[in-house]
Scaffold this active site. Structure first.
Site, PDB file in Angstrom:
ATOM      1  N   ASP A 128       1.453   5.471  -0.389  1.00 56.64           N
ATOM      2  CA  ASP A 128       0.690   4.212  -0.487  1.00 56.64           C
ATOM      3  C   ASP A 128      -0.625   4.318   0.284  1.00 56.64           C
ATOM      4  O   ASP A 128      -1.195   3.305   0.686  1.00 56.64           O
ATOM      5  CB  ASP A 128       1.525   3.045   0.037  1.00 56.64           C
ATOM      6  CG  ASP A 128       1.818   3.157   1.533  1.00 56.64           C
ATOM      7  OD1 ASP A 128       2.006   4.294   2.012  1.00 56.64           O
ATOM      8  OD2 ASP A 128       1.854   2.125   2.217  1.00 56.64           O
TER       9      ASP A 128
ATOM     10  N   ASP B 110      -3.784   1.295   3.449  1.00 54.28           N
ATOM     11  CA  ASP B 110      -2.462   1.448   2.853  1.00 54.28           C
ATOM     12  C   ASP B 110      -1.818   0.077   2.702  1.00 54.28           C
ATOM     13  O   ASP B 110      -2.397  -0.946   3.097  1.00 54.28           O
ATOM     14  CB  ASP B 110      -1.581   2.418   3.652  1.00 54.28           C
ATOM     15  CG  ASP B 110      -1.254   1.923   5.050  1.00 54.28           C
ATOM     16  OD1 ASP B 110      -1.441   0.712   5.336  1.00 54.28           O
ATOM     17  OD2 ASP B 110      -0.791   2.728   5.880  1.00 54.28           O
ATOM     18  N   LEU B 111      -0.635   0.047   2.110  1.00 55.41           N
ATOM     19  CA  LEU B 111       0.061  -1.213   1.885  1.00 55.41           C
ATOM     20  C   LEU B 111       0.954  -1.522   3.075  1.00 55.41           C
ATOM     21  O   LEU B 111       1.675  -0.648   3.568  1.00 55.41           O
ATOM     22  CB  LEU B 111       0.900  -1.141   0.605  1.00 55.41           C
ATOM     23  CG  LEU B 111       0.146  -0.818  -0.679  1.00 55.41           C
ATOM     24  CD1 LEU B 111       1.080  -0.935  -1.884  1.00 55.41           C
ATOM     25  CD2 LEU B 111      -1.055  -1.727  -0.859  1.00 55.41           C
TER      26      LEU B 111
END
Length: 296
Positions: free
Chosen positions: A216, A173-174
């Site tokens: 995300d 994920d970010l």
């Protein structure tokens, strides 16, 4: 159903074969033709069926049809050419026929009758295909969605078991994505997701698969062991750091790796990758971890 029609004709090295008689006209069984065209949902199969039917009733070398990004063709491109522009449901189709001889009025009538039958089943098949793709792909990033990920995971696990081959899952994920949205707004956050997805697609191999499973959150299915998967993870980290848009907004990613084990379920396989992702986050982010304890 209403069709708009415009026709342009021009010769392409037309030569009438010597000593060859035109085939006797065949009766058109409209019911049978409609049944043939409507029994397929693949657009190319529908069009190939149409080409075959047209070839049975007209002196046809080949036919092509263009619609949006679809380009269908059957037979060969030679002889006498006719181009037609047709409309169905406000959609424009261009059809090109390559004929062995110019059509007489009765054949032109037959052509118009037959082509009016194919457009609706072809249009339906194209719509079905596009709806199927929409059901599998994320509308924002164009990566596979959660449903497609789950289906692909089952297939990849079955392949790994059948061939006794390696399979790894990367959960990523970010970093600080919520902060990015809070500081710059959701449109910029969406743009970051799009650019990140494009970067993933350009970084992974043809045999790898990338998915956005929500927010995300992304996953990668890798036909490799966990150690080899770390090479891809490092490539992703390098690509993010050198991506102009992502780097400009300090977009970074963390990743967790798990390798398929014989006693894994789909859930435990993912959970081990997610646990490794948590360890990467706890280590400060912008890195990867393998569930076995090895780190990068």
């Amino acid at each position: 159903m209403e069709f708009g029609l415009a026709t342009e004709s021009f010769p392409i090295e037309y030569r009438k074969p010597m000593g060859v008689c035109a085939p006797a006209p065949q009766e058109i069984d409209l019911v049978n033709i409609i049944q043939q065209l409507h029994q397929h949902l693949d657009p190319r199969t529908v069009f190939a069926c149409f080409g075959k039917i047209m070839g049975q009733h007209l002196p046809l070398y080949g036919v092509r049809l263009d619609y949006k990004d679809y380009h269908f063709h059957w037979g060969s491109q030679k002889g006498y050419a006719i181009e037609q522009h047709l409309t169905i449901a406000d959609s424009q189709f261009t059809v090109n026929y390559n004929l062995k001889a110019p059509l007489v009025p009765s054949q032109t009538q037959k052509l118009n009758q037959l082509q009016s039958l194919v457009l609706q089943p072809l249009f339906n098949a194209i719509q079905y295909r596009e709806m199927s793709l929409q059901a599998m792909y994320d509308a924002l990033t164009q990566l596979g969605n959660r449903h497609y990920y789950q289906e692909s995971l089952k297939k990849e696990i079955a392949r790994a078991q059948r061939h006794n081959s390696d399979l790894s899952l990367i959960a990523l994920d970010l970093d600080n994505f919520k902060q990015l949205n809070d500081d710059h707004g959701h449109p910029l956050g969406d743009k970051a997701l799009i650019e990140f997805a494009r970067m993933l697609n350009s970084t992974i191999r043809d045999t790898d698969q990338a998915f956005r499973i929500g927010g995300d959150e992304f996953t990668l299915l890798i036909q490799a062991n966990a150690e080899d998967a770390t090479i891809l993870c490092q490539r992703v980290l390098d690509a993010v750091a050198t991506h102009q848009y992502l780097d400009n907004y300090q977009v970074r990613t963390s990743m967790g790796i798990s390798q398929w084990r014989a006693n894994d379920s789909e859930q435990t396989f993912y959970q081990r990758a997610d646990n490794a992702l948590y360890l990467a986050k706890a280590a400060g982010g912008q890195c990867y971890r393998i569930h076995s304890g090895l780190s990068g």
